[in-house]
Design an enzyme around this catalytic site. Structure first.
Site, PDB file in Angstrom:
ATOM      1  N   LYS A 105       0.809  -1.228   0.000  1.00  7.30           N
ATOM      2  CA  LYS A 105       0.000   0.000   0.000  1.00  7.30           C
ATOM      3  C   LYS A 105       0.846   1.284   0.000  1.00  7.30           C
ATOM      4  O   LYS A 105       0.416   2.304  -0.526  1.00  7.30           O
ATOM      5  CB  LYS A 105      -0.960   0.011   1.197  1.00  7.30           C
ATOM      6  CG  LYS A 105      -2.092  -0.996   1.070  1.00  7.30           C
ATOM      7  CD  LYS A 105      -3.085  -0.870   2.209  1.00  7.30           C
ATOM      8  CE  LYS A 105      -4.157  -1.936   2.117  1.00  7.30           C
ATOM      9  NZ  LYS A 105      -5.190  -1.798   3.143  1.00  7.30           N
ATOM     10  N   ASP A 139      -9.754   3.005   2.625  1.00  4.46           N
ATOM     11  CA  ASP A 139      -9.862   2.243   3.890  1.00  4.46           C
ATOM     12  C   ASP A 139     -10.451   3.107   5.006  1.00  4.46           C
ATOM     13  O   ASP A 139     -11.422   2.707   5.656  1.00  4.46           O
ATOM     14  CB  ASP A 139      -8.485   1.721   4.321  1.00  4.46           C
ATOM     15  CG  ASP A 139      -8.039   0.515   3.504  1.00  4.46           C
ATOM     16  OD1 ASP A 139      -8.910  -0.260   3.054  1.00  4.46           O
ATOM     17  OD2 ASP A 139      -6.821   0.341   3.330  1.00  4.46           O
TER      18      ASP A 139
HETATM   19  P1  NAP Z   1      -0.236  -3.413  11.678  1.00  2.00           P
HETATM   20  O1  NAP Z   1       0.125  -2.214  10.888  1.00  2.00           O
HETATM   21  O2  NAP Z   1       0.698  -4.576  11.735  1.00  2.00           O
HETATM   22  O3  NAP Z   1      -0.534  -2.918  13.197  1.00  2.00           O
HETATM   23  C1  NAP Z   1      -0.728  -3.865  14.227  1.00  2.00           C
HETATM   24  C2  NAP Z   1      -1.209  -3.191  15.508  1.00  2.00           C
HETATM   25  O4  NAP Z   1      -1.499  -4.223  16.464  1.00  2.00           O
HETATM   26  C3  NAP Z   1      -0.168  -2.270  16.166  1.00  2.00           C
HETATM   27  O5  NAP Z   1      -0.808  -1.226  16.853  1.00  2.00           O
HETATM   28  C4  NAP Z   1       0.506  -3.244  17.161  1.00  2.00           C
HETATM   29  O6  NAP Z   1       1.098  -2.606  18.277  1.00  2.00           O
HETATM   30  C5  NAP Z   1      -0.706  -4.015  17.635  1.00  2.00           C
HETATM   31  N1  NAP Z   1      -0.331  -5.315  18.207  1.00  2.00           N
HETATM   32  C6  NAP Z   1       0.166  -6.392  17.554  1.00  2.00           C
HETATM   33  N2  NAP Z   1       0.405  -7.391  18.422  1.00  2.00           N
HETATM   34  C7  NAP Z   1       0.050  -6.929  19.648  1.00  2.00           C
HETATM   35  C8  NAP Z   1       0.072  -7.491  20.959  1.00  2.00           C
HETATM   36  N3  NAP Z   1       0.494  -8.759  21.194  1.00  2.00           N
HETATM   37  N4  NAP Z   1      -0.377  -6.723  21.987  1.00  2.00           N
HETATM   38  C9  NAP Z   1      -0.821  -5.461  21.781  1.00  2.00           C
HETATM   39  N5  NAP Z   1      -0.856  -4.865  20.561  1.00  2.00           N
HETATM   40  C10 NAP Z   1      -0.422  -5.603  19.520  1.00  2.00           C
HETATM   41  O7  NAP Z   1      -1.626  -4.042  11.184  1.00  2.00           O
HETATM   42  P2  NAP Z   1      -2.815  -3.273  10.411  1.00  2.00           P
HETATM   43  O8  NAP Z   1      -2.589  -3.353   8.951  1.00  2.00           O
HETATM   44  O9  NAP Z   1      -3.030  -1.962  11.053  1.00  2.00           O
HETATM   45  O10 NAP Z   1      -4.048  -4.274  10.715  1.00  2.00           O
HETATM   46  C11 NAP Z   1      -4.553  -4.390  12.025  1.00  2.00           C
HETATM   47  C12 NAP Z   1      -5.819  -5.227  12.030  1.00  2.00           C
HETATM   48  O11 NAP Z   1      -6.829  -4.575  11.268  1.00  2.00           O
HETATM   49  C13 NAP Z   1      -5.670  -6.623  11.426  1.00  2.00           C
HETATM   50  O12 NAP Z   1      -6.371  -7.514  12.267  1.00  2.00           O
HETATM   51  C14 NAP Z   1      -6.357  -6.515  10.076  1.00  2.00           C
HETATM   52  O13 NAP Z   1      -6.922  -7.731   9.650  1.00  2.00           O
HETATM   53  C15 NAP Z   1      -7.449  -5.502  10.380  1.00  2.00           C
HETATM   54  N6  NAP Z   1      -7.892  -4.744   9.184  1.00  2.00           N
HETATM   55  C16 NAP Z   1      -9.203  -4.789   8.862  1.00  2.00           C
HETATM   56  C17 NAP Z   1      -9.653  -4.068   7.747  1.00  2.00           C
HETATM   57  C18 NAP Z   1     -11.109  -4.115   7.362  1.00  2.00           C
HETATM   58  O14 NAP Z   1     -11.422  -3.779   6.206  1.00  2.00           O
HETATM   59  N7  NAP Z   1     -12.006  -4.454   8.257  1.00  2.00           N
HETATM   60  C19 NAP Z   1      -8.744  -3.321   6.974  1.00  2.00           C
HETATM   61  C20 NAP Z   1      -7.393  -3.286   7.363  1.00  2.00           C
HETATM   62  C21 NAP Z   1      -6.972  -4.020   8.481  1.00  2.00           C
HETATM   63  P3  NAP Z   1       2.667  -2.154  18.241  1.00  2.00           P
HETATM   64  O15 NAP Z   1       2.696  -0.853  17.493  1.00  2.00           O
HETATM   65  O16 NAP Z   1       3.042  -2.041  19.664  1.00  2.00           O
HETATM   66  O17 NAP Z   1       3.407  -3.254  17.513  1.00  2.00           O
END
Ligand code: NAP
Length: 279
Positions: free
Chosen positions: A66, A102
């Site tokens: 992205k 998004d």
């Molecule tokens: P990302 O950039 O990898 O961000 C992950 C987030 O989760 C960060 O804030 C990270 O915290 C936190 N995290 C990960 N492991 C953790 C743990 N053990 N304890 C506490 N916090 C933790 O991922 P993303 O792309 O933002 O996606 C996040 C979620 O959104 C995913 O589940 C994805 O499937 C979902 N999503 C849904 C849609 C939709 O259309 N509904 C669209 C996009 C994403 P740190 O910064 O401390 O690592």
């Protein structure tokens, strides 16, 4: 001649977008087809050149491309540029224009449950890519205050500093936020906690959520995370991530065709695809 649309990602096999968009093309009798392409980082530039040469109508970009796609486009709209991520590209007479649907997709879905965010106090849990898109979109829409809580609190502060839209925000640890949850009208969970394999985990303790709050989790597999289940038990309203997914797709479809599609049909389609796959 049939128009080609696509989604590029790595991995890509799990994407529900092809079935969703192909159903819409057939429903609206548009002679087009949408295909998934597995594209590795090193091949992204060539893939975009190929799509351009083929005269593709448009395409989606998913994880992990992205941000990397931006230099290969001719133009990027302001919100996507500020977020630093494009998920939708339109081929406008040979010019490839990038958008981010998004954050706006989350907002459109949110409006089904909360028609206006003006004057609302919001807590965003998480500071990753999805949180960034939602945060900048809500800040642009003038929510009263949007605080961010994250495991790595420096990332939450970084997001606040990077936001070009004026809003009142503070960064908190997950523990700090959990102590003050009663302050918030809208709580949006954007971490990966609650998604398989972490389905039995919570990002923070939910005891202090107020009953009048709307609690969203952008995860849609499982459809109801433990976080949403516990918020519902307290009496709060809940929303899962299906709406965000459906509306980001609906906004992309509208950019390609000029038609804002039937979101209820899309939701049914996505739910059918998830049938049997939810954790
Ligand atoms: P990302 O950039 O990898 O961000 C992950 C987030 O989760 C960060 O804030 C990270 O915290 C936190 N995290 C990960 N492991 C953790 C743990 N053990 N304890 C506490 N916090 C933790 O991922 P993303 O792309 O933002 O996606 C996040 C979620 O959104 C995913 O589940 C994805 O499937 C979902 N999503 C849904 C849609 C939709 O259309 N509904 C669209 C996009 C994403 P740190 O910064 O401390 O690592």
């Amino acid at each position: 001649m049939k128009k080609l649309f696509a989604v590029l990602g790595d991995p890509i096999g799990h994407s529900m977008s092809p079935i969703m968009h192909n159903d819409l093309f057939s429903y609206y009798q548009i002679d087009a087809h949408y295909l998934p392409f597995h594209v590795k980082n090193d091949d992204l530039e060539d893939a975009v050149k190929g799509l351009r040469a083929l005269g593709v109508g448009g395409f989606n970009i998913t994880v992990p491309h992205k941000s990397a796609i931006i230099p290969f486009l001719d133009e990027v709209e302001e919100l996507a540029l500020n977020i630093g991520a494009v998920n939708t590209v339109v081929n406008d007479g040979g010019k490839l224009i990038g958008y981010n649907t998004d954050g706006p997709g989350f907002l459109r879905g949110l409006e089904l449950y909360m028609p206006s965010i003006e004057g609302k106090k919001v807590l965003l849990i998480g500071a990753g890519g999805a949180a960034r898109g939602i945060y900048f979109t809500l800040a642009k829409e003038k929510a009263l205050a949007i605080d961010i809580a994250n495991r790595t609190v420096e990332k939450a502060s970084g997001l606040i500093e990077a936001c070009p839209y004026s809003t009142s925000s503070s960064a908190y640890t997950l523990d700090e936020a959990s102590r003050n949850l009663e302050e918030y009208d809208l709580i949006i969970q954007t971490t990966t906690i609650g998604m398989s394999p972490k389905i039995a985990e919570l990002p923070l303790n939910v005891t202090n959520i107020k009953k009048q709050a709307l609690v969203c989790d952008i995860i849609y597999n499982p459809l109801e995370t433990l976080f949403l289940q516990e918020a519902k038990e307290i009496g709060a309203s809940i929303q899962n991530g299906i709406d965000m997914f459906v509306f980001q797709g609906a906004l992309a479809f509208e950019k390609w065709t000029g038609i804002f599609p039937d979101a209820e049909r899309m939701r049914e389609n996505v739910l059918n695809q998830l049938g049997g796959k939810t954790c």
